[in-house]
Design a protein around this motif. Structure first.
Motif, short mmCIF file in Angstrom:
data_model
loop_
_atom_site.label_atom_id
_atom_site.label_comp_id
_atom_site.label_asym_id
_atom_site.label_seq_id
_atom_site.Cartn_x
_atom_site.Cartn_y
_atom_site.Cartn_z
N ASN A 1 10.88 9.18 -2.35
CA ASN A 1 10.28 10.48 -2.57
C ASN A 1 8.79 10.36 -2.85
O ASN A 1 7.98 11.19 -2.41
N ALA A 2 8.40 9.35 -3.60
CA ALA A 2 6.99 9.13 -3.89
C ALA A 2 6.22 8.84 -2.61
O ALA A 2 5.10 9.34 -2.41
N GLU A 3 6.80 8.03 -1.74
CA GLU A 3 6.14 7.72 -0.48
C GLU A 3 6.02 8.96 0.39
O GLU A 3 4.99 9.18 1.06
N GLU A 4 7.06 9.79 0.38
CA GLU A 4 7.02 11.02 1.18
C GLU A 4 5.95 11.97 0.67
O GLU A 4 5.19 12.56 1.46
N LEU A 5 5.86 12.09 -0.64
CA LEU A 5 4.85 12.97 -1.21
C LEU A 5 3.45 12.45 -0.93
O LEU A 5 2.52 13.22 -0.65
N THR A 6 3.28 11.13 -0.95
CA THR A 6 2.00 10.54 -0.62
C THR A 6 1.59 10.87 0.81
O THR A 6 0.42 11.16 1.09
N GLU A 7 2.57 10.86 1.71
CA GLU A 7 2.27 11.21 3.10
C GLU A 7 1.88 12.67 3.22
O GLU A 7 0.97 13.03 3.99
N HIS A 8 2.55 13.55 2.47
CA HIS A 8 2.17 14.96 2.47
C HIS A 8 0.73 15.13 1.99
O HIS A 8 -0.04 15.92 2.56
#
Length: 338
Positions: free
Chosen positions: A45-52
């Protein structure tokens, strides 16, 4: 119909706090990450949010994906008409206007304000207008607005900056007194040296002047000077200023707004106008709009039901909106609590 005629797609300065607040907005307005509930649940989830966040930074604020976050949240909160605006000081084409009128000398406040202007004046007016005009073609509930600072003696240059664009509404604001940006937290120490009545007299003199030149459809947050709690112990001492402003607004057909931004973002924790000022505006029949002054999509529509209830208590039966700079009235409706 619920309306929100004043929200911003971006506002610097671009500090760590701004970055953190942008992350929060992305998390809370994205169903793919559980509306933020799973933000800290896993590394994935942290990686996904970083991509956003990376995508948001690459695309900037003038992107349909970022705009639609505001509209999606706003529509879910019952808003039927949206007025996107941007501050004129964010545009490079307008920098010279601010350089002429802001305090930018070698004093402590001057240096702070020069650094602030360098940080926020990063966008293009042409790009902003082109983006919103294009977005309006597929979003009939969207209006094109701008928020422009009024400076004494700067009306001709300001008029030339505003001409030539298909605005739905132009919002005038007073954020500066003698070149000092009084709502900047970094410069608020100056309030300690000021006498309230004298300072409010200067502020409302500028507000009245802002009504005189046909530049503005709406006068923003009409008691913004209270942002950090600065006002007389007895607000009734300001009644002569309130009445003079209301008379000037009626004379020049200028509307105002109930702006909830100060209520949820600043120490004063009160919407603009105060209940007392709102009662004076209503007594004089000054047209009123509703604005959340949101700077992030999760704040769109904040406290607008409370604002509408305040307007109804003051005696308003209609709200004011503008399209193509033409005023029209709509029924004020009911609050969700009614």
């Amino acid at each position: 119909m619920k309306v929100d005629l004043h929200f911003h797609l971006e506002e610097g300065p671009y500090s760590l706090r701004w970055l953190s607040r942008t992350l929060q907005a992305l998390a809370s307005t994205d169903s793919d990450i559980g509306n933020g509930k799973a933000m800290h649940a896993s590394l994935g989830n942290a990686e996904e949010l970083t991509e956003h966040l990376s995508k948001r930074m690459r695309n900037g604020c003038f992107s349909e994906e970022w705009l639609d976050r505001y509209l999606t949240v706003g529509r879910s909160r019952g808003i039927g008409l949206f007025g996107v605006v941007d501050h004129l000081y964010r545009f490079r084409e307008c920098r010279s206007y601010y350089e002429k009128h802001m305090l930018l000398d070698d004093s402590e406040i001057g240096r702070l304000q020069e650094a602030w202007l360098n940080h926020v004046c990063v966008a293009s007016l042409e790009e902003y207008v082109e983006f919103v005009v294009k977005a309006k073609k597929t979003r009939p509930d969207l209006l094109l607005g701008v928020e422009a600072d009024f400076f004494e003696g700067g009306e001709e240059e300001l008029g030339s900056l505003l001409r030539g664009y298909d605005w739905d509404h132009v919002i005038g604001s007073v954020h500066f007194i003698d070149g000092w940006g009084f709502d900047n937290p970094d410069t608020q120490s100056r309030f300690a040296k000021l006498e309230p009545l004298e300072t409010y007299g200067r502020y409302y003199g500028l507000m009245r002047q802002a009504c005189e030149f046909g530049l503005f459809d709406i006068l923003a947050h009409p008691d913004n000077l209270k942002v950090f709690g600065f006002r007389p112990a007895d607000e009734r001492e300001l009644l002569p200023f309130y009445r003079q402003l209301a008379e000037e607004m009626i004379l020049n057909r200028v509307a105002t707004e109930i702006n909830t931004g100060l209520a949820y973002r600043f120490p004063v924790a009160e919407a603009c106008p105060s209940p007392l000022l709102l009662s004076v505006l209503a007594e004089h029949g000054v047209p009123i709009a509703l604005s959340s002054d949101a700077h992030f999509p999760d704040d769109i529509g904040m406290l607008l039901d409370e604002a509408r209830a305040s307007a109804i208590r003051a005696g308003y039966k209609e709200l004011t909106v503008f399209e193509g700079r033409q005023m029209r009235r709509i029924p004020i409706g009911k609050t969700e609590a009614d």
